[in-house]
Design an enzyme around this catalytic site. Structure first.
Site, PDB file in Angstrom:
ATOM      1  CB  SER A  55      48.920  55.067  44.070  1.00 14.71           C
ATOM      2  OG  SER A  55      50.250  55.438  43.841  1.00 14.71           O
ATOM      3  CG  ASP A  93      50.735  53.296  36.353  1.00 13.73           C
ATOM      4  OD1 ASP A  93      51.841  53.875  36.416  1.00 13.73           O
ATOM      5  OD2 ASP A  93      49.973  53.183  37.329  1.00 13.73           O
ATOM      6  CG  HIS A 136      50.062  56.282  38.961  1.00  8.38           C
ATOM      7  ND1 HIS A 136      50.208  54.952  39.299  1.00  8.38           N
ATOM      8  CD2 HIS A 136      50.009  56.962  40.146  1.00  8.38           C
ATOM      9  CE1 HIS A 136      50.251  54.833  40.617  1.00  8.38           C
ATOM     10  NE2 HIS A 136      50.118  56.028  41.151  1.00  8.38           N
TER      11      HIS A 136
END
Length: 339
Positions: free
Chosen positions: A128, A282, A311
């Site tokens: 991330s 995602d 995600h």
């Protein structure tokens, strides 16, 4: 305290503000060899601290502390490194200055070089916002970084990503009627709504449709949203969250004096061998965004994580996803670098 502090002193930020007495919190795993060439840098993601990275570190894994010296620097704003919650006035709470990903990586570079005397990094890896930092390392220090492996992370917040992060910010600011003069009234209780908003973006439609939250011990959707999303956000400091959201929204690897906003040039300048692993489902750091970025990089391969965990395919929760990431990291580390 299971981490160390690297004092940065008074640092000049990209914003032009000087933050006095700045510091990085970090933890290391393994030992630095004599050649100082067994180094892996593993930055933290939005809302995470070094402990959340430990699922990917272990004996027999790609990030094996018996083989590598692994440095996990904590993101500025996460409550351990310099943050709104631990900085004295006049830069405390809502007065904390804006810190970019470029700033973060610049300070991490100081840690690596000044503290440890390291000149080559075998791998920068991250999930991330940790993935954005991996991209930034490759763009900022192309001669130093041999490999990068961002997973569920993009090289800048594309417009949709920006809007998603803005929705999190708006759900928090609504608690003070969007009045900038009332920001210091925010409490962790106000983060309940942020958790609810993020619940819709962090995992895929298929995850919810199939009720995969039951594998985490929750019988109902409401229990899951309350017990995971509300609870995790309400453990944070609201001003830290705002600081990290700003960092994420302005995390363009080309937004600096090296590239002057030329995103294509920044990507093409990354010499490192790159294994980019988006989550196939995602919703806001999408595989399509990563595909676009990988196509501009000279030494990148795209390896989507085929997962319904959205995600959070990169968060260490799902065993199959974890194995996929670890296998690809092992393969990447086995390749001879070209920098």
């Amino acid at each position: 305290m299971d981490y160390e502090i690297f004092d940065l002193g008074n640092v000049a930020l990209q914003s032009g503000v000087t933050l006095p007495g700045a510091f990085l919190a970090y933890k290391t795993y393994g030992k630095l060899n004599e050649q100082k060439d067994n180094v892996i840098v593993y930055p933290t993601a939005f809302g995470d601290q070094h402990i959340q990275n430990e699922w990917l570190i272990g004996s027999g894994m790609a990030l094996d502390p018996e083989k590598y010296f692994i440095i996990v620097p904590n993101l500025m704003g996460n409550g351990l490194s310099s943050s709104p919650s631990n900085t004295p006035p006049p830069f405390d709470r809502a007065h904390f200055p804006q810190v970019t990903i470029y700033d973060n990586v610049k300070f991490q570079h100081r840690l690596v070089t000044e503290k440890f005397g390291i000149q080559k990094i075998a791998l920068v890896v991250g999930w991330s916002m940790g993935g954005i930092q991996a991209f930034q390392w490759g763009a900022s220090y192309p001669e130093m970084v041999e490999r990068i492996a961002p997973f569920s992370g993009i090289a800048k917040p594309w417009p949709h990503t920006f809007v998603v992060l803005d929705s999190l910010k708006a759900s928090l600011l609504s608690a003070v009627d969007f009045n900038p003069s009332r920001l210091n009234e925010l409490t962790s209780e106000n983060l309940r709504a942020v958790g609810r908003v993020y619940a819709g973006w962090g995992l895929s439609q298929a995850f919810y449709r199939e009720g995969r939250y039951r594998s985490l011990g929750f019988d109902t959707l409401e229990e899951f949203v309350t017990g995971v999303w509300e609870d995790s956000f309400m453990k944070m400091d609201p001003h830290n969250v705002l600081a990290m959201l700003w960092t994420g929204q302005h995390a363009d690897i080309s937004a600096n004096s090296s590239y002057h906003g030329d995103f294509h040039k920044a990507l093409k300048s990354i010499k490192a061998l790159a294994c980019i692993m988006p989550g196939s489902t995602d919703l806001f750091c999408t595989a399509d965004d990563n595909k676009y970025e990988a196509n501009l990089m000279p030494n990148a391969v795209l390896k989507p994580i085929q997962s319904i965990w959205g995600h959070f395919a990169g968060s260490g929760i799902n065993r199959a996803d974890n194995q996929f990431i670890d296998d690809n990291l092992k393969h990447l580390l086995a390749l001879s670098p070209n920098v």
